[in-house]
Scaffold this active site. Structure first.
Site, PDB file in Angstrom:
ATOM      1  N   ASP A 123      35.996  35.833  42.537  1.00 37.71           N
ATOM      2  CA  ASP A 123      36.244  35.580  43.958  1.00 37.71           C
ATOM      3  C   ASP A 123      37.747  35.639  44.237  1.00 37.71           C
ATOM      4  O   ASP A 123      38.207  36.343  45.134  1.00 37.71           O
ATOM      5  CB  ASP A 123      35.693  34.182  44.280  1.00 37.71           C
ATOM      6  CG  ASP A 123      35.739  33.866  45.747  1.00 37.71           C
ATOM      7  OD1 ASP A 123      35.590  34.784  46.561  1.00 37.71           O
ATOM      8  OD2 ASP A 123      35.928  32.680  46.096  1.00 37.71           O
ATOM      9  N   TYR A 137      30.399  28.114  41.207  1.00 33.01           N
ATOM     10  CA  TYR A 137      30.086  28.672  42.516  1.00 33.01           C
ATOM     11  C   TYR A 137      28.610  28.507  42.898  1.00 33.01           C
ATOM     12  O   TYR A 137      28.231  28.655  44.051  1.00 33.01           O
ATOM     13  CB  TYR A 137      30.407  30.159  42.487  1.00 33.01           C
ATOM     14  CG  TYR A 137      31.093  30.653  43.723  1.00 33.01           C
ATOM     15  CD1 TYR A 137      32.475  30.679  43.797  1.00 33.01           C
ATOM     16  CD2 TYR A 137      30.376  31.094  44.816  1.00 33.01           C
ATOM     17  CE1 TYR A 137      33.121  31.136  44.924  1.00 33.01           C
ATOM     18  CE2 TYR A 137      31.012  31.548  45.949  1.00 33.01           C
ATOM     19  CZ  TYR A 137      32.377  31.570  45.996  1.00 33.01           C
ATOM     20  OH  TYR A 137      33.015  32.035  47.114  1.00 33.01           O
ATOM     21  N   ASP A 156      44.622  34.018  34.189  1.00 27.33           N
ATOM     22  CA  ASP A 156      45.945  33.819  34.804  1.00 27.33           C
ATOM     23  C   ASP A 156      46.876  34.988  34.477  1.00 27.33           C
ATOM     24  O   ASP A 156      47.621  35.480  35.332  1.00 27.33           O
ATOM     25  CB  ASP A 156      46.568  32.464  34.425  1.00 27.33           C
ATOM     26  CG  ASP A 156      46.372  32.102  32.965  1.00 27.33           C
ATOM     27  OD1 ASP A 156      45.477  32.687  32.329  1.00 27.33           O
ATOM     28  OD2 ASP A 156      47.118  31.245  32.449  1.00 27.33           O
ATOM     29  N   LYS A 182      38.626  32.753  31.408  1.00 23.51           N
ATOM     30  CA  LYS A 182      39.569  31.676  31.097  1.00 23.51           C
ATOM     31  C   LYS A 182      39.031  30.980  29.842  1.00 23.51           C
ATOM     32  O   LYS A 182      38.874  29.753  29.766  1.00 23.51           O
ATOM     33  CB  LYS A 182      39.633  30.738  32.321  1.00 23.51           C
ATOM     34  CG  LYS A 182      40.706  29.724  32.274  1.00 23.51           C
ATOM     35  CD  LYS A 182      42.099  30.284  32.467  1.00 23.51           C
ATOM     36  CE  LYS A 182      43.114  29.187  32.222  1.00 23.51           C
ATOM     37  NZ  LYS A 182      44.470  29.658  32.003  1.00 23.51           N
TER      38      LYS A 182
END
Ligand code: NAD
Length: 415
Positions: free
Chosen positions: A305, A160, A281, A227
């Site tokens: 986000d 980002y 996830d 992740k």
């Protein structure tokens, strides 16, 4: 200053205690505001009287916010030829607390997002998004009231941060060649390239803030979301450094999930916080299936986000989601939706996001009674089914009112 923007009003400055590092808020604090672009002026015009009414009702004239308009966006460009002049950044630093409407970012043309610039220049490293159900709001899930979480999203790093090079550019080609020659990493030659830096310093300060928030607000669970199974040295490191902060700085106050079952029979000991971690996830499923098991979440920038908006949808959408960008020196509270240009000047959109951000700002200032009045006013106005178009569409039998009409209804319901 020109006539459109005046200097600071008469009032007192918010300061920070040198001893405790906590905000010291006078009874007549100067608080900055940026109206914003597009629908910004509409929602600001509707929201300001609600903030003033809540403070008046809560403190009967003993406290009053002295609003100071800070130039930014299109209005600032008209006056100063700049969308975000330096003196505006200095003004926010001086005020320490500010609230803003949405700012338009034209697509392309090398124009940087003003929001990203604000976050970076003021080092507002924590994007804080409380996600709480306001009773009565239409929601796509069966039990939205089970959602009560506060998201701490890292605001300065990750993919980002915008460090990237276009496909076919000289820079992308050089990096691809360098990776092939130095590290034997093969990348398709015409790829675009982006970098994902995640550092221990930035990770630790966001996790530290999440832990402190949990301790100060009676929350019992802090979850690191990452992740790390795939991106081991960035997202996985985020998890590791997160646990490191807990171990090194909050040793007596935090238990991990394995300690919980090995030493405490699965029950969080009195006075302690559970720190656990979840793969991103799986977390998207968890917040839908078992929302009541999560309270405070700390995430790297990009996953933060996505999860912020997904959770906002669970409790009624972005029109009602509050947010803040917080640093060590100052904090900027903001409506989380954009400037919705097609509705600009129509006095039509929902001011809920700005209002709940204002409630969050009042809590940040320690003015909790006024904050609670705003939440109560919104909830009761929605329950009475007198709402703006976006909510009216989802609430059968409701009466649609304008942006300012909804704000007036909220004030009526403050009691
Ligand atoms: P947007 O949020 O402005 O609007 C998308 C749609 O959402 C609108 O057409 C409207 O239907 C609905 N909507 C938004 N706010 C609403 C409200 N308060 N009440 C009811 N409905 C509402 O998103 P966009 O069109 O992608 O962005 C427009 C501009 O805003 C862009 O320039 C973008 O860069 C900017 N933006 C700014 C911020 C910010 O300042 N924090 C955040 C997002 C987007």
């Amino acid at each position: 200053m020109t006539s459109e923007f005046a200097g600071p009003p008469k009032g007192s400055w918010i300061t920070v205690s040198a001893r405790s590092g906590k905000l010291e808020v006078p009874d007549d604090p100067i608080v900055g505001f940026i109206e914003g672009d597009g629908v910004g002026p509409d929602i600001w015009a509707a929201s300001r009287p609600v903030f003033d009414a809540a403070v008046e009702k809560a403190y009967h004239g003993k406290r009053e916010i002295k609003w100071w308009e800070i130039p930014a966006g299109e209005k600032s460009y008209r006056v100063y030829g700049e969308h975000l002049p330096n003196h505006s950044l200095e003004a926010i630093k001086k005020a320490r607390v500010a609230i803003k409407g949405p700012l338009t970012t034209p697509v392309g043309g090398g124009f940087r997002s003003l929001n990203v610039t604000l976050r970076q220049r003021l080092d507002l490293y924590a994007c804080v998004r409380p996600v709480r159900y306001v009773p009565g709001t239409p929601s796509p899930v069966l039990n939205p009231e089970q959602v009560d979480m506060v998201i701490f999203r890292e605001n300065t790093e990750d993919v980002y941060a915008g460090i990237e090079w276009k496909s076919g550019s000289r820079e992308a080609e050089r990096i691809i060649r360098f990776l092939r020659e130095e590290f034997r990493v093969d990348i398709t030659p015409d790829s675009g390239i982006g970098l994902k830096p995640i550092s221990p310093g930035a990770t630790k300060r966001i996790v530290r803030r999440a832990l402190r928030f949990a301790l100060e607000n009676g929350k019992r669970r802090v979850t690191l979301v990452h992740k790390g199974n795939i991106m081991k040295f960035t997202e996985g490191a985020f998890r590791d450094w997160g646990y490191e902060v807990a171990r090194e700085e909050f040793h007596d106050l935090v238990v991990t999930e394995s300690e919980l079952f090995e030493k405490h029979g699965g029950t969080i000991p009195e006075g302690k916080i559970l720190m656990n971690d979840r793969i991103a996830d799986a977390m998207f499923q968890q917040v839908l299936l078992r929302p009541s098991e999560y309270q405070v979440l700390a995430l790297p920038n990009l996953n933060g986000d996505y999860l912020s908006d997904a959770l906002a949808a669970q409790v009624g959408g972005l029109g009602m989601a509050p947010g803040a960008n917080i640093g060590d020196a100052c904090a900027v509270f903001e409506a989380t939706h954009g400037s919705a240009p097609k509705y600009a000047g129509m006095n039509k959109v929902n001011p809920g996001s700005m209002l709940l951000s204002g409630a969050m700002m009042l809590e940040h200032m320690g003015w909790n009674e006024a904050a609670q009045l705003i939440v109560k006013g919104i909830s009761d106005a929605i329950r009475s089914r007198t709402v703006t178009y976006d909510l009216a569409r989802q609430l059968p039998g409701s009466r649609e009112v304008s942006c300012s009409g909804f704000a007036e209804e909220i004030v009526k319901h403050m009691g």
